[in-house]
Design a protein around this motif. Structure first.
Motif: not given
Length: 345
Positions: A306-331
């Motif tokens: 099997l292979r990993g499924t990570l496509s992108e790392t968005l930086g460190t764990i903080n509110a701003a980056n998690l907001d970006i991740a949530h918005e990207r996923l919701a798109s």
């Protein structure tokens, strides 16, 4: 400890949900029972994060609520009844949606839901896997009467609607390992390419009727279909596409009532639901199955099966980056999984 949590306030740019805030929480107490205390090194995001965020009424939050149910980290301490791990073990897990999540520097988690992470993956790559791996594995090999290793499915067709998402990415690989010829759906060049990288033999467009596209490939029926995207939209069409005594797997709550009579009844089609948190939510006696599944998956990854499924790392764990991740996923336009790794400062 540092954490990202829901606050009582609304973010001006995100009116659909309570705001995520960087917060400081009290340090965790030592774990008890079969709990582990894990130092979180990386996290990933899933649709459940957005659903839990949107469903949270900020007026009811007496304390900040930590989301996040995909993580990799290091065991710091073990409870007095825990026996599967030792301090210093590198682990990965999805956890329990009824408990605080992994968007914090430390998290308690039941050891029966945890496994040692693949040694060939870094923390971000490992954090991208648990929830989607468990969902795809449980659906295929525990909810459905399918078999991972004995290749009895050779020559059969399995359709994955939503192949480029996190669950689809793992379902394609697991179905291929089980011997199926996999047809995935995708609609953009990037998602089509991703499905092929995951192992799909054919990729068709889910924005167009499915049956003519399958017939153009010489496929009249499929033995198994996984609808990972829109239960209502594809319900009638899948009833026509599925072979007699076939199986359909579902993970998305329908918006309305589903007709489960003919052709589903006439064909004796098995209808299978998967909710990865069922075992932890209801404290089922077999919840250690998630430890076993993740352990086997880690071995398969390390063996190159099997292979990993990570496509992108968005930086460190903080509110701003998690907001970006949530918005990207919701798109609805992401492929694979998004992760965050490490903490500021």
């Amino acid at each position: 400890m540092k954490a990202v949590a829901l606050s009582r306030e609304y973010a001006p740019a995100l009116q659909y949900a309570p705001a995520l805030r960087d917060v400081l929480l009290p340090p965790p107490l030592p774990p008890r029972g079969r709990d582990l205390l894990v130092r979180i090194e990386a996290v990933s995001v899933n649709p459940v994060d957005g659903k839990q965020r949107a469903a949270t009424d900020p007026a009811t939050l007496e304390v900040p609520r930590v989301l996040g149910w995909d993580a990799a980290g290091v065991v710091e301490a073990i409870g007095d009844e825990a026996s599967l791990f030792a301090s210093g073990d590198e682990v990965y897990f999805a956890g329990d949606v009824t408990r605080p999540g992994c968007n914090a520097q430390y998290q308690w988690v039941d050891e029966r839901l945890v496994a040692r992470k693949p040694t060939t993956l870094d923390f971000a790559e490992a954090a991208a896997l648990p929830l989607t791996t468990l969902t795809a594995w449980e659906l295929l090999f525990q909810r459905m009467p399918l078999h991972l290793d004995d290749r009895r499915h050779g020559g059969q067709h399995l359709l994955v609607i939503g192949g480029a998402g996190g669950v689809g990415s793992m379902a394609i690989q697991l179905a291929r390992h089980a011997g199926f010829e996999v047809i995935a759906t995708a609609s953009r060049e990037a998602s089509i390419d991703w499905c092929r990288q995951m192992g799909a033999t054919h990729v068709i467009d889910h924005r167009q009727p499915l049956q003519p596209q399958l017939q153009a490939l010489g496929i009249d029926t499929v033995q198994v279909a996984l609808n990972l995207a829109d239960t209502d939209h594809y319900w009638d069409e899948l009833g026509q596409l599925l072979a007699p005594q076939g199986h359909v797997g579902l993970i998305v709550e329908p918006r309305g009532a589903l007709r489960i009579g003919d052709p589903y009844k006439a064909k004796c089609i098995g209808i299978h639901w998967e909710f990865m948190f069922a075992r932890s939510r209801f404290a089922t006696a077999d919840r250690i199955e998630q430890h076993r599944i993740l352990s086997r998956a880690a071995s398969m990854i390390d063996a190159g099966q099997l292979r990993g499924t990570l496509s992108e790392t968005l930086g460190t764990i903080n509110a701003a980056n998690l907001d970006i991740a949530h918005e990207r996923l919701a798109s609805g336009r992401t492929v694979g999984k998004l992760a965050l790794v490490g903490w500021d400062g």
